[in-house]
Design a protein around this motif. Structure first.
Motif, PDB file in Angstrom:
ATOM      1  N   LEU A   1       0.823  -1.201   0.000  1.00 31.32           N
ATOM      2  CA  LEU A   1       0.000   0.000   0.000  1.00 31.32           C
ATOM      3  C   LEU A   1       0.856   1.250   0.000  1.00 31.32           C
ATOM      4  O   LEU A   1       0.499   2.262  -0.586  1.00 31.32           O
ATOM      5  N   PHE A   2       2.038   1.200   0.650  1.00 31.33           N
ATOM      6  CA  PHE A   2       2.866   2.379   0.818  1.00 31.33           C
ATOM      7  C   PHE A   2       3.867   2.580  -0.309  1.00 31.33           C
ATOM      8  O   PHE A   2       4.531   3.599  -0.363  1.00 31.33           O
ATOM      9  N   VAL A   3       3.961   1.624  -1.206  1.00 27.29           N
ATOM     10  CA  VAL A   3       4.917   1.744  -2.310  1.00 27.29           C
ATOM     11  C   VAL A   3       4.596   2.927  -3.214  1.00 27.29           C
ATOM     12  O   VAL A   3       5.464   3.755  -3.496  1.00 27.29           O
ATOM     13  N   PRO A   4       3.350   3.080  -3.717  1.00 24.67           N
ATOM     14  CA  PRO A   4       3.084   4.198  -4.609  1.00 24.67           C
ATOM     15  C   PRO A   4       3.171   5.544  -3.916  1.00 24.67           C
ATOM     16  O   PRO A   4       3.353   6.562  -4.566  1.00 24.67           O
ATOM     17  N   LEU A   5       3.029   5.593  -2.590  1.00 25.33           N
ATOM     18  CA  LEU A   5       3.148   6.865  -1.887  1.00 25.33           C
ATOM     19  C   LEU A   5       4.608   7.269  -1.744  1.00 25.33           C
ATOM     20  O   LEU A   5       4.955   8.435  -1.864  1.00 25.33           O
ATOM     21  N   ALA A   6       5.461   6.294  -1.493  1.00 28.33           N
ATOM     22  CA  ALA A   6       6.874   6.593  -1.301  1.00 28.33           C
ATOM     23  C   ALA A   6       7.534   7.027  -2.606  1.00 28.33           C
ATOM     24  O   ALA A   6       8.423   7.865  -2.606  1.00 28.33           O
ATOM     25  N   LEU A   7       7.145   6.434  -3.700  1.00 30.33           N
ATOM     26  CA  LEU A   7       7.751   6.727  -4.994  1.00 30.33           C
ATOM     27  C   LEU A   7       6.656   7.154  -5.962  1.00 30.33           C
ATOM     28  O   LEU A   7       6.432   6.510  -6.977  1.00 30.33           O
ATOM     29  N   PHE A   8       5.981   8.258  -5.635  1.00 40.15           N
ATOM     30  CA  PHE A   8       4.776   8.584  -6.395  1.00 40.15           C
ATOM     31  C   PHE A   8       5.088   9.110  -7.791  1.00 40.15           C
ATOM     32  O   PHE A   8       5.857  10.035  -7.976  1.00 40.15           O
ATOM     33  N   ASP A   9       4.481   8.480  -8.733  1.00 42.07           N
ATOM     34  CA  ASP A   9       4.468   8.919 -10.123  1.00 42.07           C
ATOM     35  C   ASP A   9       3.076   8.585 -10.626  1.00 42.07           C
ATOM     36  O   ASP A   9       2.628   7.444 -10.496  1.00 42.07           O
ATOM     37  N   ALA A  10       2.374   9.579 -11.174  1.00 38.84           N
ATOM     38  CA  ALA A  10       0.959   9.396 -11.507  1.00 38.84           C
ATOM     39  C   ALA A  10       0.727   8.191 -12.411  1.00 38.84           C
ATOM     40  O   ALA A  10      -0.157   7.359 -12.154  1.00 38.84           O
ATOM     41  N   ALA A  11       1.519   8.067 -13.472  1.00 41.67           N
ATOM     42  CA  ALA A  11       1.314   6.976 -14.421  1.00 41.67           C
ATOM     43  C   ALA A  11       1.618   5.617 -13.776  1.00 41.67           C
ATOM     44  O   ALA A  11       0.871   4.648 -13.967  1.00 41.67           O
ATOM     45  N   SER A  12       2.698   5.560 -12.995  1.00 39.76           N
ATOM     46  CA  SER A  12       3.058   4.302 -12.346  1.00 39.76           C
ATOM     47  C   SER A  12       2.023   3.909 -11.296  1.00 39.76           C
ATOM     48  O   SER A  12       1.643   2.739 -11.188  1.00 39.76           O
ATOM     49  N   PHE A  13       1.579   4.907 -10.535  1.00 42.85           N
ATOM     50  CA  PHE A  13       0.566   4.610  -9.533  1.00 42.85           C
ATOM     51  C   PHE A  13      -0.728   4.148 -10.195  1.00 42.85           C
ATOM     52  O   PHE A  13      -1.388   3.224  -9.708  1.00 42.85           O
TER      53      PHE A  13
ATOM     54  N   GLN B   1      -1.112   2.538 -12.934  1.00 39.11           N
ATOM     55  CA  GLN B   1      -0.930   1.140 -13.323  1.00 39.11           C
ATOM     56  C   GLN B   1      -1.035   0.228 -12.103  1.00 39.11           C
ATOM     57  O   GLN B   1      -1.693  -0.815 -12.131  1.00 39.11           O
ATOM     58  N   TRP B   2      -0.376   0.643 -11.013  1.00 38.62           N
ATOM     59  CA  TRP B   2      -0.415  -0.150  -9.782  1.00 38.62           C
ATOM     60  C   TRP B   2      -1.844  -0.281  -9.266  1.00 38.62           C
ATOM     61  O   TRP B   2      -2.270  -1.355  -8.856  1.00 38.62           O
ATOM     62  N   PHE B   3      -2.577   0.841  -9.295  1.00 42.63           N
ATOM     63  CA  PHE B   3      -3.931   0.819  -8.736  1.00 42.63           C
ATOM     64  C   PHE B   3      -4.856  -0.076  -9.568  1.00 42.63           C
ATOM     65  O   PHE B   3      -5.672  -0.816  -9.016  1.00 42.63           O
ATOM     66  N   VAL B   4      -4.743  -0.002 -10.887  1.00 48.71           N
ATOM     67  CA  VAL B   4      -5.573  -0.840 -11.754  1.00 48.71           C
ATOM     68  C   VAL B   4      -5.348  -2.325 -11.448  1.00 48.71           C
ATOM     69  O   VAL B   4      -6.283  -3.127 -11.459  1.00 48.71           O
ATOM     70  N   GLU B   5      -4.102  -2.653 -11.129  1.00 48.40           N
ATOM     71  CA  GLU B   5      -3.777  -4.060 -10.842  1.00 48.40           C
ATOM     72  C   GLU B   5      -4.185  -4.484  -9.430  1.00 48.40           C
ATOM     73  O   GLU B   5      -4.287  -5.678  -9.151  1.00 48.40           O
ATOM     74  N   ASN B   6      -4.397  -3.519  -8.543  1.00 40.62           N
ATOM     75  CA  ASN B   6      -4.675  -3.846  -7.139  1.00 40.62           C
ATOM     76  C   ASN B   6      -5.961  -3.218  -6.617  1.00 40.62           C
ATOM     77  O   ASN B   6      -6.172  -3.182  -5.396  1.00 40.62           O
ATOM     78  N   ALA B   7      -6.807  -2.725  -7.508  1.00 41.74           N
ATOM     79  CA  ALA B   7      -7.996  -1.974  -7.096  1.00 41.74           C
ATOM     80  C   ALA B   7      -8.900  -2.778  -6.169  1.00 41.74           C
ATOM     81  O   ALA B   7      -9.145  -3.970  -6.390  1.00 41.74           O
ATOM     82  N   SER B   8      -9.374  -2.112  -5.124  1.00 37.77           N
ATOM     83  CA  SER B   8     -10.331  -2.711  -4.192  1.00 37.77           C
ATOM     84  C   SER B   8     -11.044  -1.574  -3.484  1.00 37.77           C
ATOM     85  O   SER B   8     -10.603  -0.415  -3.527  1.00 37.77           O
ATOM     86  N   TYR B   9     -12.142  -1.886  -2.805  1.00 43.87           N
ATOM     87  CA  TYR B   9     -12.860  -0.860  -2.055  1.00 43.87           C
ATOM     88  C   TYR B   9     -11.976  -0.273  -0.955  1.00 43.87           C
ATOM     89  O   TYR B   9     -12.032   0.931  -0.672  1.00 43.87           O
TER      90      TYR B   9
END
Length: 226
Positions: free
Chosen positions: A4-16, A18-26
């Motif tokens: 969960l903390f990976v995209p916050l630590a290394l935030f890049d809109a496009a990378s995040f 992609q990450w969110f689409v692969e891990n999306a949940s409520y």
């Protein structure tokens, strides 16, 4: 949960994205909307539209109506964090400044702060609602509400309504994009159409400010003529 903390630590809109689409949940929709609505700047367009896109594609167990509700609950929670910090920490600091020599030198005193609070108490509901639709203001509108000690129930009601309108617009965009945008082009299209939504929010905000100023100066003119 550590991921969960990976995209916050290394935030890049496009990378995040992609990450969110692969891990999306409520859960992730809620958590990141809490962050988006609090004092940490975070774009809601990388959360709600891709989640709605996935719901339209029937990927996972996501439902577009639940996405809007969960995103709105997250936005309200983040707004309450800002409200609480402003009320319990910011407000005493404002009054301390108003009663200091520096405050008096800036022509600010306790009476003027109380007048500002009374004004926001009177007009805060519509300001809170409209503020949730304006880019860069969405995260900040909770601060004056807390400083002015706006009624908590009114704050929650109009914050929720404004956030729900915005989240519904983002979800509708994501659902609509699913009908003609392939997955690999989704991020660029979300950026493109989100700019249109943001422009619409700015126009609404500018129109509301112009109306408030018009009413303010009209009332002053009428008072002088009496």
């Amino acid at each position: 949960m550590l991921d969960l903390f990976v995209p916050l630590a290394l935030f890049d809109a496009a990378s995040f994205f992609q990450w969110f689409v692969e891990n999306a949940s409520y859960l992730f929709v809620f958590v990141f909307m809490v962050i988006e609505s609090s004092f940490i700047p975070f774009p809601s367009e990388v959360i709600v539209p891709p989640a709605a896109y996935l719901a339209a594609a029937h990927k996972g167990d996501l439902n577009v109506f639940m996405i809007v509700l969960v995103a709105t609950a997250g936005a309200l929670t983040g707004a309450l964090i800002n409200y609480g910090l402003s009320l319990w920490i910011g407000r005493p600091l404002v009054y301390k400044f108003a009663n200091s020599r520096a405050g008096h030198a800036c022509l600010i005193d306790e009476k003027k702060v109380q007048q500002a609070e009374a004004y926001f108490d009177k007009h805060g509901a519509i300001s809170t609602f409209i503020g949730r639709l304006i880019p860069a203001v969405r995260q900040l509108i909770s601060i004056p509400a807390g400083l002015a000690r706006m009624n908590i129930w009114m704050f929650m009601l109009f914050t929720s309504l404004g956030a729900m309108v915005w989240n519904a617009a983002l979800a509708a965009m994501g659902w609509w994009l699913h009908s003609f945008v392939p997955y690999e082009d989704l991020f660029s299209k979300v950026e493109q159409y989100n700019s249109y939504l943001s422009m619409g929010g700015l126009i609404i905000g500018a129109a509301c400010v112009a109306f408030i100023l018009y009413r303010f100066f009209s009332n002053k003119k009428n008072q002088k003529s009496l």
